[in-house]
Design an enzyme around this catalytic site. Structure first.
Site: not given
Ligand code: CMP
Length: 138
Positions: A9, A49, A112, A115, A126
């Site tokens: 990311k 998403y 984070n 993904h 995907e």
């Molecule tokens: P990802 O695994 O890509 O799937 C959805 C994404 O949304 C997740 O990683 C985070 O980047 C984001 N995400 C998931 N939960 C939250 C949350 N509670 N608050 C903010 N962002 C979130």
């Protein structure tokens, strides 16, 4: 052999961590079958998403995912979906196990660093969202 889909990311690419994350992926026994660096458009991020579109964090997530380049990859290996999920660690870095990508590199629950697909059906969707068959050459 199984395939999964990965995004390194924008927070991780901005900190020049893509090589280190790819090394972790390869050390875990996953092969990089296809890879490109792209900057998502708003429409691409919203489409990718879409399953989260009703969540309160959706707008912020889309904005963040478009904020800079990311690396999208198709990964291949035995048990690739679960293997990569184990390597990433929990979505929230505070809950991620030691040695995982998110424990090492994530900034917060949104930024984070990576993904990964949550199942084989999702992985197929995907992968097809970003790659055509001719781009899966690795
Ligand atoms: P990802 O695994 O890509 O799937 C959805 C994404 O949304 C997740 O990683 C985070 O980047 C984001 N995400 C998931 N939960 C939250 C949350 N509670 N608050 C903010 N962002 C979130």
């Amino acid at each position: 052999m199984e395939r999964t889909f990965s995004i390194i990311k924008p927070d991780a690419v901005a900190r020049n961590l893509q090589g280190e994350i790819m090394a972790m992926i390869q050390s875990a026994g996953l092969r990089i079958k296809g890879m490109k660096m792209i900057q998502l458009t708003k429409a691409q991020a919203e489409g990718f998403y879409a399953v989260h579109s009703a969540r309160p964090f959706f707008g912020s997530l889309v904005e963040y995912m478009c904020s800079g380049p990311c690396v999208v990859m198709c990964l291949e290996g035995d048990n690739a979906v679960q293997k990569y999920r184990d390597l990433m660690g929990a979505t929230n870095k505070d809950n991620a196990a030691e040695g995982t990508i998110r424990k090492k590199y994530a900034l917060d629950i949104e930024k984070n660093s990576c993904h990964g697909s949550d199942g084989q059906d999702t992985a197929a969707v995907e992968i097809a969202y970003f790659f055509n068959a001719l781009e899966l050459v690795g």
